[in-house]
Design a protein around this motif. Structure first.
Motif, PDB file in Angstrom:
ATOM      1  N   ASP B  68     -12.233  -8.000  -9.047  1.00 28.44           N
ATOM      2  CA  ASP B  68     -12.586  -6.931  -8.113  1.00 28.44           C
ATOM      3  C   ASP B  68     -11.826  -7.067  -6.796  1.00 28.44           C
ATOM      4  O   ASP B  68     -11.562  -6.066  -6.129  1.00 28.44           O
ATOM      5  CB  ASP B  68     -14.095  -6.961  -7.845  1.00 28.44           C
ATOM      6  CG  ASP B  68     -14.863  -6.319  -8.992  1.00 28.44           C
ATOM      7  OD1 ASP B  68     -14.235  -5.563  -9.753  1.00 28.44           O
ATOM      8  OD2 ASP B  68     -16.061  -6.582  -9.141  1.00 28.44           O
ATOM      9  N   ILE B  69     -11.513  -8.298  -6.414  1.00 32.21           N
ATOM     10  CA  ILE B  69     -10.736  -8.557  -5.193  1.00 32.21           C
ATOM     11  C   ILE B  69      -9.451  -9.263  -5.623  1.00 32.21           C
ATOM     12  O   ILE B  69      -9.493 -10.266  -6.347  1.00 32.21           O
ATOM     13  CB  ILE B  69     -11.546  -9.439  -4.206  1.00 32.21           C
ATOM     14  CG1 ILE B  69     -12.845  -8.735  -3.794  1.00 32.21           C
ATOM     15  CG2 ILE B  69     -10.711  -9.794  -2.977  1.00 32.21           C
ATOM     16  CD1 ILE B  69     -12.661  -7.449  -3.010  1.00 32.21           C
ATOM     17  N   CYS B  70      -8.285  -8.729  -5.192  1.00 28.85           N
ATOM     18  CA  CYS B  70      -7.016  -9.291  -5.655  1.00 28.85           C
ATOM     19  C   CYS B  70      -6.745 -10.646  -4.997  1.00 28.85           C
ATOM     20  O   CYS B  70      -7.360 -10.975  -3.977  1.00 28.85           O
ATOM     21  CB  CYS B  70      -5.875  -8.312  -5.374  1.00 28.85           C
ATOM     22  SG  CYS B  70      -5.352  -8.280  -3.658  1.00 28.85           S
ATOM     23  N   PRO B  71      -5.859 -11.476  -5.555  1.00 33.86           N
ATOM     24  CA  PRO B  71      -5.610 -12.822  -5.008  1.00 33.86           C
ATOM     25  C   PRO B  71      -5.162 -12.793  -3.543  1.00 33.86           C
ATOM     26  O   PRO B  71      -5.487 -13.701  -2.790  1.00 33.86           O
ATOM     27  CB  PRO B  71      -4.492 -13.375  -5.896  1.00 33.86           C
ATOM     28  CG  PRO B  71      -4.563 -12.584  -7.152  1.00 33.86           C
ATOM     29  CD  PRO B  71      -5.059 -11.230  -6.760  1.00 33.86           C
ATOM     30  N   ILE B  72      -4.427 -11.748  -3.150  1.00 31.75           N
ATOM     31  CA  ILE B  72      -3.945 -11.694  -1.766  1.00 31.75           C
ATOM     32  C   ILE B  72      -5.117 -11.486  -0.802  1.00 31.75           C
ATOM     33  O   ILE B  72      -5.231 -12.171   0.207  1.00 31.75           O
ATOM     34  CB  ILE B  72      -2.873 -10.580  -1.602  1.00 31.75           C
ATOM     35  CG1 ILE B  72      -1.645 -10.918  -2.453  1.00 31.75           C
ATOM     36  CG2 ILE B  72      -2.484 -10.414  -0.133  1.00 31.75           C
ATOM     37  CD1 ILE B  72      -0.571  -9.851  -2.474  1.00 31.75           C
ATOM     38  N   CYS B  73      -6.029 -10.556  -1.155  1.00 30.08           N
ATOM     39  CA  CYS B  73      -7.197 -10.330  -0.296  1.00 30.08           C
ATOM     40  C   CYS B  73      -8.141 -11.529  -0.344  1.00 30.08           C
ATOM     41  O   CYS B  73      -8.849 -11.805   0.625  1.00 30.08           O
ATOM     42  CB  CYS B  73      -7.953  -9.075  -0.737  1.00 30.08           C
ATOM     43  SG  CYS B  73      -7.098  -7.561  -0.282  1.00 30.08           S
ATOM     44  N   ALA B  74      -8.148 -12.252  -1.470  1.00 33.14           N
ATOM     45  CA  ALA B  74      -9.060 -13.394  -1.616  1.00 33.14           C
ATOM     46  C   ALA B  74      -8.534 -14.626  -0.870  1.00 33.14           C
ATOM     47  O   ALA B  74      -9.305 -15.533  -0.570  1.00 33.14           O
ATOM     48  CB  ALA B  74      -9.246 -13.720  -3.093  1.00 33.14           C
TER      49      ALA B  74
END
Lengths: 198, 198
Positions: B68-74
């Motif tokens: 639901d949340i991409c690695p960059i945002c995470a």
């Protein structure tokens, strides 16, 4: 590219191996598919799975079919004694699109090539010789590409069949809609030699 | 074309809808796949199925991800206060390939277009405004295409953010390896106006 998730990278890599697609257009195609994952990606995956499970080569002629014997070989209506020899399935489809040939086909699966050590045994040539008697063939029409390898293969088959059956090949000449100015010397020479009296 | 089996025709039709492929190249690609059905067609079908099941848009930025949340945002390491606004995921990937930007992204999902009645609500612009405070953004970098729609969208966003955060955009000029003789007037004008003292 470590930026796309692993599953998507794997898909892009595979798509990039298709003829006509490179890494860049594969990436574009995959993004297009993901944006339409309900309507296009999932159905495409299923269609591929279905073809992977059902597609096979016709045991008789080498055409692609979903049964052991393709519909053309299975049809008695097409047992008219004519056998059209083509290089691959794409050529068979091209002949069928023209819709003018009513006999059966034989797909070689390539051309003879000394360079790539492809001999008669690597192609479907022994099977072709068997079919002449088995299917009461009266004429073999060689519809091979007008390339060096194609014509070498045509000569080899014509020699092998000599005296057993009538062998012909597609006429060479000016294509329909062709302009002389754009044709190569070889085509013009062939067309002039094979000229017809009106 | 009634010559190929129905399953194969269906697959060709779907492949022909991919960007970069037409009916002819789709037919070629499908024959290529069928010839390699063990090594390529079945794995490709599985890879597509996997992507169809897992790929989704990051709820925060619109990037394509498998969560639901991409690695960059995470990644906390990328919360450096810089936010790069791009038109679509392909542009995000292009930025990541350059490997120079260390902040986070915001994917608009298109550009404003009065003609196609695409307003701010159709894009991810409200979400962009929310993120400025939520993620303590200090600079918004507009990396939109240098097209009319791209620049219109850039102006709209710059107006909406005025006074709230520093807004910048990619420099315009001569591309690396570019030859003046092949560049359009607009690029040369932009490069001259933005000239740097050496």
């Amino acid at each position: 590219m470590a930026d796309a998730p692993q599953e998507i990278e794997a898909l892009i890599d595979m798509m990039a191996r298709l003829p006509g697609l490179g890494p860049r257009s594969a990436r574009r195609a995959v993004l297009h598919l993901i944006a339409r994952r309900g309507q296009l990606l999932a159905p495409l995956a299923q269609a591929m799975q279905a073809v992977a499970e059902t597609a096979r080569e016709c045991l008789n002629c080498g055409n692609i079919a979903t049964a052991d014997i393709c519909p053309i070989c299975a049809s008695e209506a097409r047992a008219n004694g004519e056998l059209c020899v083509v290089e691959d399935v794409a050529d068979l489809w091209a002949m069928e699109r023209a819709g003018v040939f009513r006999g059966r086909y034989h797909v070689l699966g390539g051309t003879l090539s000394a360079l790539d050590s492809i001999g008669p045994e690597e192609l479907r040539i022994p099977r072709l010789l068997d079919r002449i008697e088995a299917e009461n063939i009266t004429e073999v029409i060689l519809a091979l590409n007008a390339t060096v390898d194609g014509q070498t293969t045509a000569h080899y088959i014509a020699d092998a069949l000599e005296g057993r059956v009538r062998v012909s090949s597609l006429a060479q000449g000016v294509p329909v809609g062709g302009e002389l100015d754009y044709l190569d010397d070889g085509t013009i020479t062939a067309a002039l030699r094979a000229r017809k009296t009106l």
